[in-house]
Design a protein around this motif. Structure first.
Motif, PDB file in Angstrom:
ATOM      1  N   LEU A 117       0.819  -1.210   0.000  1.00  0.00           N
ATOM      2  CA  LEU A 117       0.000   0.000   0.000  1.00  0.00           C
ATOM      3  C   LEU A 117       0.856   1.263   0.000  1.00  0.00           C
ATOM      4  O   LEU A 117       0.332   2.371  -0.104  1.00  0.00           O
ATOM      5  CB  LEU A 117      -0.926   0.003   1.223  1.00  0.00           C
ATOM      6  N   GLY A 118       2.174   1.108   0.149  1.00  0.00           N
ATOM      7  CA  GLY A 118       3.056   2.269   0.152  1.00  0.00           C
ATOM      8  C   GLY A 118       2.802   3.206   1.315  1.00  0.00           C
ATOM      9  O   GLY A 118       2.819   4.434   1.147  1.00  0.00           O
ATOM     10  N   LEU A 119       2.565   2.629   2.488  1.00  0.00           N
ATOM     11  CA  LEU A 119       2.238   3.445   3.666  1.00  0.00           C
ATOM     12  C   LEU A 119       3.523   3.926   4.345  1.00  0.00           C
ATOM     13  O   LEU A 119       4.163   3.186   5.093  1.00  0.00           O
ATOM     14  CB  LEU A 119       1.384   2.632   4.644  1.00  0.00           C
ATOM     15  N   LYS A 120       3.876   5.175   4.107  1.00  0.00           N
ATOM     16  CA  LYS A 120       5.099   5.743   4.669  1.00  0.00           C
ATOM     17  C   LYS A 120       4.930   6.156   6.131  1.00  0.00           C
ATOM     18  O   LYS A 120       5.914   6.469   6.804  1.00  0.00           O
ATOM     19  CB  LYS A 120       5.517   6.978   3.864  1.00  0.00           C
ATOM     20  N   ASN A 121       3.692   6.165   6.615  1.00  0.00           N
ATOM     21  CA  ASN A 121       3.419   6.651   7.973  1.00  0.00           C
ATOM     22  C   ASN A 121       3.137   5.526   8.965  1.00  0.00           C
ATOM     23  O   ASN A 121       2.572   5.754  10.031  1.00  0.00           O
ATOM     24  CB  ASN A 121       2.232   7.630   7.963  1.00  0.00           C
ATOM     25  N   VAL A 122       3.541   4.292   8.618  1.00  0.00           N
ATOM     26  CA  VAL A 122       3.256   3.140   9.480  1.00  0.00           C
ATOM     27  C   VAL A 122       4.542   2.387   9.818  1.00  0.00           C
ATOM     28  O   VAL A 122       5.351   2.094   8.933  1.00  0.00           O
ATOM     29  CB  VAL A 122       2.259   2.164   8.799  1.00  0.00           C
ATOM     30  N   ASP A 123       4.724   2.093  11.101  1.00  0.00           N
ATOM     31  CA  ASP A 123       5.800   1.228  11.576  1.00  0.00           C
ATOM     32  C   ASP A 123       5.165  -0.019  12.197  1.00  0.00           C
ATOM     33  O   ASP A 123       4.101   0.070  12.819  1.00  0.00           O
ATOM     34  CB  ASP A 123       6.648   1.928  12.640  1.00  0.00           C
ATOM     35  N   VAL A 124       5.816  -1.157  12.029  1.00  0.00           N
ATOM     36  CA  VAL A 124       5.318  -2.419  12.577  1.00  0.00           C
ATOM     37  C   VAL A 124       6.347  -2.972  13.557  1.00  0.00           C
ATOM     38  O   VAL A 124       7.544  -3.030  13.248  1.00  0.00           O
ATOM     39  CB  VAL A 124       5.050  -3.450  11.458  1.00  0.00           C
ATOM     40  N   ILE A 125       5.883  -3.348  14.751  1.00  0.00           N
ATOM     41  CA  ILE A 125       6.758  -3.938  15.762  1.00  0.00           C
ATOM     42  C   ILE A 125       6.238  -5.318  16.131  1.00  0.00           C
ATOM     43  O   ILE A 125       5.068  -5.481  16.489  1.00  0.00           O
ATOM     44  CB  ILE A 125       6.822  -3.066  17.035  1.00  0.00           C
ATOM     45  N   HIS A 126       7.128  -6.319  16.031  1.00  0.00           N
ATOM     46  CA  HIS A 126       6.787  -7.666  16.485  1.00  0.00           C
ATOM     47  C   HIS A 126       7.271  -7.808  17.914  1.00  0.00           C
ATOM     48  O   HIS A 126       8.476  -7.793  18.181  1.00  0.00           O
ATOM     49  CB  HIS A 126       7.455  -8.708  15.581  1.00  0.00           C
ATOM     50  N   GLY A 127       6.336  -7.923  18.859  1.00  0.00           N
ATOM     51  CA  GLY A 127       6.724  -8.056  20.257  1.00  0.00           C
ATOM     52  C   GLY A 127       5.529  -7.953  21.177  1.00  0.00           C
ATOM     53  O   GLY A 127       4.408  -7.684  20.740  1.00  0.00           O
ATOM     54  N   ARG A 128       5.781  -8.199  22.444  1.00  0.00           N
ATOM     55  CA  ARG A 128       4.730  -8.113  23.453  1.00  0.00           C
ATOM     56  C   ARG A 128       4.663  -6.696  23.999  1.00  0.00           C
ATOM     57  O   ARG A 128       5.685  -6.021  24.140  1.00  0.00           O
ATOM     58  CB  ARG A 128       5.039  -9.087  24.589  1.00  0.00           C
TER      59      ARG A 128
END
Length: 214
Positions: A117-128
């Protein structure tokens, strides 16, 4: 094919909610929904399997909390299939969104969404949530089908700024959960949500620390 009805369902739902989105934003929302539907078959991202209900229960439901998203950087905990974080990020491109989930399959899906989607304003974190250590706390944290309210404030206490608030999306008003909130926390406001096409009640609970605990 039910998916051919999605554009009309989205247009009509947005009109009922009095939300004006560009054609590009609407197309991105529909592309996200198609990705969610495709990956859900293998990754079990959401319990909603009926394609005829997906626009309402995924997209419109996520966008129903828009009036209360006021922060420049929102954390979505237990982001799962990207709800409400991805739809909000599509509609609010000037604001930042961090999506946190402990399930590796779900965060892989979220990374794919950001890429496609080309979302430049999103960060993804894998964790609790309880292990997450951001550079600075968030003024707003959203959750949808994440946990009970007392668990949410317990796990995410250190992630929330002193005068910040949780945006907890619920179905029926959770009287038992509200009563079980630990000392120092309160429901500062609650709102009945209008989600076109969705059966049952939907509520947003804004949860914050009491003045004495700030």
């Amino acid at each position: 094919m039910t998916q051919t009805l999605w554009p009309r369902q989205l247009r009509e739902g947005l009109a009922e909610m009095q939300l004006s989105l560009s054609e590009r934003q609407q197309q991105r929302l529909l592309t996200f929904l198609a990705l969610l539907n495709k990956w859900n078959r293998a990754y079990n991202l959401t319990a909603v399997r009926d394609e005829g209900e997906m626009v309402s229960r995924q997209l419109l439901d996520s966008l129903s909390i828009l009036p209360w998203v006021t922060t420049e950087h929102l954390l979505d905990v237990g982001a799962g299939g990207g709800l409400p974080g991805i739809p909000l990020a599509i509609v609010l491109p000037e604001q930042r969104f961090t999506l946190l989930d402990s399930n590796g399959k779900k965060t892989r899906f979220l990374h794919q969404c950001v890429l496609e989607l080309g979302l430049k304003n999103v960060d993804v974190i894998h964790g609790r949530a309880e292990d997450c250590k951001p550079e600075q706390p968030f003024s707003q944290i959203s959750s949808r089908a994440f946990s009970s309210l007392d668990t949410m404030v317990s796990w995410c206490d250190t992630l929330l700024a002193n005068k910040g608030s949780f945006l907890a999306m619920k179905g029926q008003y959770p009287d038992d959960e509200v009563a079980a909130l630990p000392a120092g926390w309160q429901v500062s406001s609650s709102h009945s949500l209008n989600v076109p096409g969705a059966g049952g009640e939907r509520h947003l609970l804004v949860v914050a620390r009491t003045e004495q605990s700030q």
